[in-house]
Design an enzyme around this catalytic site. Structure first.
Site, short mmCIF file in Angstrom:
data_model
loop_
_atom_site.label_atom_id
_atom_site.label_comp_id
_atom_site.label_asym_id
_atom_site.label_seq_id
_atom_site.Cartn_x
_atom_site.Cartn_y
_atom_site.Cartn_z
N TYR A 104 -54.62 30.89 35.78
CA TYR A 104 -54.03 31.06 34.44
C TYR A 104 -55.08 31.45 33.41
O TYR A 104 -54.88 32.36 32.59
CB TYR A 104 -53.33 29.78 34.01
CG TYR A 104 -52.13 29.41 34.85
CD1 TYR A 104 -51.26 30.38 35.34
CD2 TYR A 104 -51.86 28.08 35.14
CE1 TYR A 104 -50.16 30.03 36.11
CE2 TYR A 104 -50.76 27.72 35.91
CZ TYR A 104 -49.92 28.70 36.39
OH TYR A 104 -48.84 28.35 37.14
N THR A 105 -56.23 30.77 33.42
CA THR A 105 -57.28 31.11 32.47
C THR A 105 -57.84 32.50 32.74
O THR A 105 -58.09 33.27 31.82
CB THR A 105 -58.40 30.05 32.52
OG1 THR A 105 -57.88 28.78 32.16
CG2 THR A 105 -59.54 30.41 31.59
N CYS A 108 -60.38 22.13 26.85
CA CYS A 108 -59.33 22.48 25.88
C CYS A 108 -58.95 21.31 24.98
O CYS A 108 -58.85 21.47 23.76
CB CYS A 108 -58.12 23.04 26.60
SG CYS A 108 -57.47 22.01 27.93
N ASN A 132 -53.83 26.03 24.74
CA ASN A 132 -54.90 25.59 25.63
C ASN A 132 -55.53 26.72 26.44
O ASN A 132 -56.72 26.67 26.78
CB ASN A 132 -54.40 24.51 26.59
CG ASN A 132 -53.22 24.97 27.42
OD1 ASN A 132 -52.16 25.26 26.88
ND2 ASN A 132 -53.39 25.04 28.73
#
EC number: 1.2.1.38
Length: 347
Positions: free
Chosen positions: A13-14, A146, A314
Site C-alpha cells: 500500500y505504501t 504514521c 496514514n
C-alpha cells in the site's frame, strides 16, 4: 535532468502511494520498482489507481540496479538485511520502515528482533516541519511512523513553547486497517476487521520509543509519553488525540497562538478554527490522498488540560507524502512539488 529513483518493495500500500506521487513528480524519473510477488507484472497489477501511468514492470528485489535515490518500502527488518548490498547502489536512501528511526540503543530496546548491523550510518529523522534544515542535502532519511507522526505534530509545539509539562503526556491514536499493510493476518483479515473498534495496543507500543526520542531530541526535555492505538472501521486515516497538562495557567488563545506561529510557514499543517469551518475538529476523511495534517485545540483551563487533535492520511502524510516532501528538501526542490492534491469532499 530528472533524478533517477528506484522504489524497493513497491507492491504494498505504501509503495503504491510512493509510485503514484513520484510518477507524476516533475523532477523525478522512476527507473525501477521491485516486488518479490509481482516480478514481471505491470505496476498497475496490484495498484489499479496507476493504470495508464507508464509501462514500467516490477523486477525482483535482488535485481535492483544503481540509481540516484532509493526509496525503500520494505517491511520492518528487510532493508537492514539487504543494507550492505543496496547501500552501494544509491547515493541517497529514504526508508519508510522503522529500521532507522531510532538510535542504536532505542532500536535494540524496541526492535530487538531485527538487530541493526555494524557500519550502518545514522539516518536523519524525516519530520520536515521540525527537521527541515537537517533534511537539506541529507543522504539517509528515515520517515516517521504514521501514528507517531500525527502525535508529534500535535505535541511538539506545546513542549517547544513551554506550555505543557513533559512528565505526563497521553497520545491516543485511532487508525484504519491499511496501517497493517497489504499482507493480512487473522486480526487484519476483512471479516475480522471491517467493523472492528478495538484497542489493540494499550501499552508497550513501539511508537512510544519513537515519540519520546524525537521529543527529547527537539526540545531537550525527557518526556514520559503514554501511547495507545485503537483500530477503527475504515481503511485509511489516523486521528491522534493528544492530552497534555499545562505547565502554568493557560487560556486557549495562547495555545492556539503557539501552534499557529510554529506552523505558519509550513505548507502541509493547518490549524482549524471553530468559526471558520462547519467541522471545527479534524477528521481524516477530507485529507485522504493528501499530504496535509489538520490540527485543532481545546483547553480545559480549570483543570489545566490541553487537548490537540491531529488528523492525517496514514499512507500519504503518514508515509509516502512525507517521503516525497523529505526528498524535495534533500534535493533542494520546492518542498510542495508533486504534493498539490487537495482531497475530495464529500467522500
Amino acid at each position: 535532468m530528472s533524478v533517477r529513483v528506484a522504489v524497493l518493495g513497491a507492491a504494498g500500500y505504501t509503495g503504491g502511494e510512493v509510485l503514484r506521487l513520484l510518477l507524476a513528480h516533475p523532477a523525478v524519473e522512476v527507473v525501477q520498482a521491485t516486488s518479490g510477488q509481482f516480478a514481471g507484472k505491470r505496476l498497475d497489477f496490484p495498484h489499479p489507481h496507476l493504470r495508464g501511468m507508464g509501462t514500467l514492470r516490477y523486477t525482483p528485489h535482488d535485481a535492483l540496479e544503481s540509481c540516484d535515490v532509493l526509496v525503500s518500502c520494505l517491511p520492518q527488518g528487510e532493508l537492514l538485511q539487504r543494507w550492505q548490498k543496496v547501500s552501494l547502489l544509491a547515493e541517497r536512501v529514504v526508508d519508510l520502515s522503522a529500521d532507522f528511526r531510532l538510535d542504536a540503543a532505542g532500536h535494540a530496546r524496541w526492535y530487538g528482533k531485527h538487530p541493526r548491523p555494524d557500519g550502518v550510518p545514522a539516518f536523519v529523522y524525516g519530520l520536515p516541519e521540525w527537521m527541515g534544515e537537517a533534511l537539506t542535502n541529507a543522504r539517509h532519511v528515515a520517515i516517521p511512523g504514521c501514528m507517531a507522526h500525527a502525535g508529534l505534530l500535535a505535541l511538539l509545539p506545546l513542549l517547544h513553547s513551554g506550555l505543557a509539562r513533559p512528565d505526563v503526556l497521553v497520545v491516543d491514536a485511532k487508525t484504519g486497517s491499511s496501517g497493517g499493510g497489504s499482507t493480512p493476518d487473522r486480526s487484519s483479515h476483512h471479516p475480522e476487521r471491517a467493523n472492528a473498534l478495538r484497542c489493540y495496543k494499550p501499552v508497550g507500543h513501539r511508537h512510544t520509543g519513537e515519540l519520546e526520542g524525537v521529543v527529547e531530541h527537539v526540545t531537550g526535555q525527557k518526556p514520559t509519553i503514554h501511547f495507545s492505538a485503537t483500530a477503527v472501521p475504515g481503511v485509511r486515516g489516523i486521528l491522534a488525540t493528544v492530552h497534555a497538562f499545562a505547565a502554568r495557567p493557560v487560556e486557549e488563545a495562547e495555545v492556539v497562538r503557539a501552534i499557529a506561529t510554529r506552523y505558519r510557514e509550513k505548507p502541509f499543517v493547518r490549524l482549524l478554527r471553530p468559526s471558520a469551518s462547519l467541522s471545527p475538529f479534524p477528521e481524516p476523511g477530507p485529507l485522504l490522498g493528501t499530504n496535509h495534517c489538520d490540527l485543532a485545540v481545546d483547553v480545559d483551563a480549570e483543570r489545566g488540560r490541553i487537548v490537540v487533535n491531529a488528523a492525517i492520511d496514514n499512507l500519504v502524510k503518514g508515509a509516502a507524502g512525507t517521503a516525497v516532501h523529505a526528498l524535495n528538501l534533500m534535493l533542494g526542490r520546492p518542498e510542495t512539488e508533486g504534493l498539490g492534491f487537495r482531497g475530495l469532499h464529500p467522500l
